[in-house]
Write an enzyme that holds these catalytic residues in place. Sequence first.
Site, mmCIF file in Angstrom:
data_model
loop_
_atom_site.group_PDB
_atom_site.id
_atom_site.type_symbol
_atom_site.label_atom_id
_atom_site.label_comp_id
_atom_site.label_asym_id
_atom_site.label_seq_id
_atom_site.Cartn_x
_atom_site.Cartn_y
_atom_site.Cartn_z
ATOM 1 N N ASP A 273 -15.285 -2.004 3.951
ATOM 2 C CA ASP A 273 -14.291 -1.239 4.692
ATOM 3 C C ASP A 273 -14.945 -0.703 5.953
ATOM 4 O O ASP A 273 -16.180 -0.648 6.040
ATOM 5 C CB ASP A 273 -13.718 -0.092 3.853
ATOM 6 C CG ASP A 273 -12.289 0.240 4.250
ATOM 7 O OD1 ASP A 273 -12.108 0.810 5.347
ATOM 8 O OD2 ASP A 273 -11.351 -0.076 3.497
ATOM 9 N N ARG B 65 4.829 7.599 0.947
ATOM 10 C CA ARG B 65 5.289 6.846 2.115
ATOM 11 C C ARG B 65 6.759 6.483 1.956
ATOM 12 O O ARG B 65 7.164 5.909 0.957
ATOM 13 C CB ARG B 65 4.456 5.576 2.293
ATOM 14 C CG ARG B 65 3.031 5.822 2.752
ATOM 15 C CD ARG B 65 2.247 4.532 2.806
ATOM 16 N NE ARG B 65 2.086 3.917 1.486
ATOM 17 C CZ ARG B 65 1.534 2.716 1.267
ATOM 18 N NH1 ARG B 65 1.116 1.993 2.291
ATOM 19 N NH2 ARG B 65 1.414 2.250 0.049
ATOM 20 N N CYS C 228 5.948 -0.760 0.641
ATOM 21 C CA CYS C 228 6.149 -2.216 0.575
ATOM 22 C C CYS C 228 7.590 -2.631 0.821
ATOM 23 O O CYS C 228 7.890 -3.238 1.844
ATOM 24 C CB CYS C 228 5.675 -2.743 -0.781
ATOM 25 S SG CYS C 228 3.877 -2.725 -0.968
ATOM 26 N N LEU D 97 18.406 -2.057 -12.161
ATOM 27 C CA LEU D 97 19.831 -1.748 -12.069
ATOM 28 C C LEU D 97 20.106 -0.281 -12.393
ATOM 29 O O LEU D 97 21.167 0.047 -12.914
ATOM 30 C CB LEU D 97 20.651 -2.652 -13.005
ATOM 31 C CG LEU D 97 20.832 -4.105 -12.561
ATOM 32 C CD1 LEU D 97 21.703 -4.858 -13.563
ATOM 33 C CD2 LEU D 97 21.454 -4.199 -11.166
ATOM 34 N N GLU E 100 -0.155 -10.838 -3.301
ATOM 35 C CA GLU E 100 -0.270 -9.880 -4.410
ATOM 36 C C GLU E 100 1.131 -9.457 -4.854
ATOM 37 O O GLU E 100 2.066 -9.428 -4.063
ATOM 38 C CB GLU E 100 -1.102 -8.676 -3.982
ATOM 39 C CG GLU E 100 -0.593 -7.935 -2.738
ATOM 40 C CD GLU E 100 0.413 -6.847 -3.043
ATOM 41 O OE1 GLU E 100 0.611 -6.533 -4.236
ATOM 42 O OE2 GLU E 100 1.003 -6.323 -2.085
ATOM 43 N N LEU F 204 1.514 -6.449 -6.935
ATOM 44 C CA LEU F 204 1.162 -5.229 -7.652
ATOM 45 C C LEU F 204 2.315 -4.229 -7.651
ATOM 46 O O LEU F 204 2.963 -4.018 -6.634
ATOM 47 C CB LEU F 204 -0.069 -4.569 -7.032
ATOM 48 C CG LEU F 204 -1.340 -5.409 -6.924
ATOM 49 C CD1 LEU F 204 -2.501 -4.519 -6.489
ATOM 50 C CD2 LEU F 204 -1.652 -6.112 -8.221
ATOM 51 N N ASN G 83 10.347 -9.427 -2.981
ATOM 52 C CA ASN G 83 10.674 -8.043 -2.647
ATOM 53 C C ASN G 83 12.112 -7.914 -2.152
ATOM 54 O O ASN G 83 12.800 -6.934 -2.452
ATOM 55 C CB ASN G 83 9.705 -7.511 -1.588
ATOM 56 C CG ASN G 83 8.422 -6.977 -2.213
ATOM 57 O OD1 ASN G 83 8.280 -6.948 -3.432
ATOM 58 N ND2 ASN G 83 7.484 -6.557 -1.382
#
Length: 447
Positions: A32, A342, A271, A261, A159, A161, A219
């Site tokens: 990082d 977020r 995301c 639902l 991914e 996740l 998504n």
Amino acid sequence: MALKITVIGTGYLGATHAAAMAELGFEVLGLDVVPEKIDLLRRGEVPMYEPGLDELLRRHVAGIEGSTGRLRFTMDWAEVGEFGDVHFVCVNTPQRHGEYACDMSYVDSAVASLAPHLKGPALVVGKSTVPVGSADRLAAYLAEHAPAGGDAELAWNPEFLREGFAVEDTLHPDRIVVGVRSERAEKLLREVYATPVEEGSPFVVTDFPTAELVKTSANSFLATKISFINAMAELCEATGGDVAKLAEAIGYDDRIGAKFLRAGIGFGGGCLPKDIRAFMARAGELGVDQALTFLREIDSINMRQRGRMVELTRQALGGGPFLGKRVAVLGATFKPDSDDVRDSPALNVAGQIHLQGGQVTVYDPKGMDNARRIFPTLGYADSALEAVRGADVVLHLTEWREFRELDPAELGEVVTERLVLDGRNALDAQAWRRAGWRYRAMGRPGA
């Protein structure tokens, strides 16, 4: 000789992936560019809440007593290039400021920083969610700028996740998708994921565009299910129907299924919202924007739920202004088992009511520090009981188990009015009513 793995970017995705790869038996080096993050990880700590991740890190981070020592962290790109056979790129792809499109600057920077250090055969594997077409462009960049030339290959491995289940989803994925261009790349990734494949995880081999589209299309479909049931909740409000019973009934159809639902204040997080917007933007760039125009309404329905919750609260309090009203909000994170706020619908609702004059007090089991950073002017309490003390209305906005297990009678002793609005359709309405509360949930005006 055993593969050595590097993970570039050690945020939520990268830290989880690095720890999981060490758990699977590989020597792993994480990189990082933020020194504070590297210092935390070297101590076996993470800057976010994810169940089980701290324990997994401490089991493998070098220098921690009793660890396997298979996992180390660095800020040195040259060390990463020299160390790894397979390099996973796990950096963030946020929404561009003021636009729907995806910001690829972190991915581009990671590949540009890594490429000069790839002097021998290597496989660079993208895991970040990117616009379709990105892998083709990045593969060409690697071939041109890596000293290894064509021996520095690219693959794409999206991914899937779920926050709160990230460790489980990495170690025991429900599917593994790899976009590759060579038998060698496929062979290396089969070696990386040999354990979950042996346990039964499907291994789906595709081309680059399909691998990129899998994540955004998945998504988008989940977002569509959520917004569909929330649209049905609006109809139930208008007709006196019960959206929870409606969802139960249609969920028995195995073509539809019951998951995603549950009507409520909608989806958020880092995301789903930005991914469906980036998907729409990319479709426009490709000249097929009409194929995804339905996603604009999905997004609109989702955002509308937040305003509907504010208005439901106003009406429950008599229809006047919020000025002087004490509002308790249970939940700040966008979902339970996470500290992620977020684009949180819960925090958005709390903020809207506060900006309209309400006296808002928030409690969340894990998201308090992050919530304070975004909305420092809201009130915060150290427990659900303290949050509801003196409240005229209690809003349940994040479906933490702790909230489902609250004692309504105990809370009823400290509120001004026993009025609860369930923004997640997750509380036991009968239990709250038995304790003398007025209970109201979205899409269930008569329930």
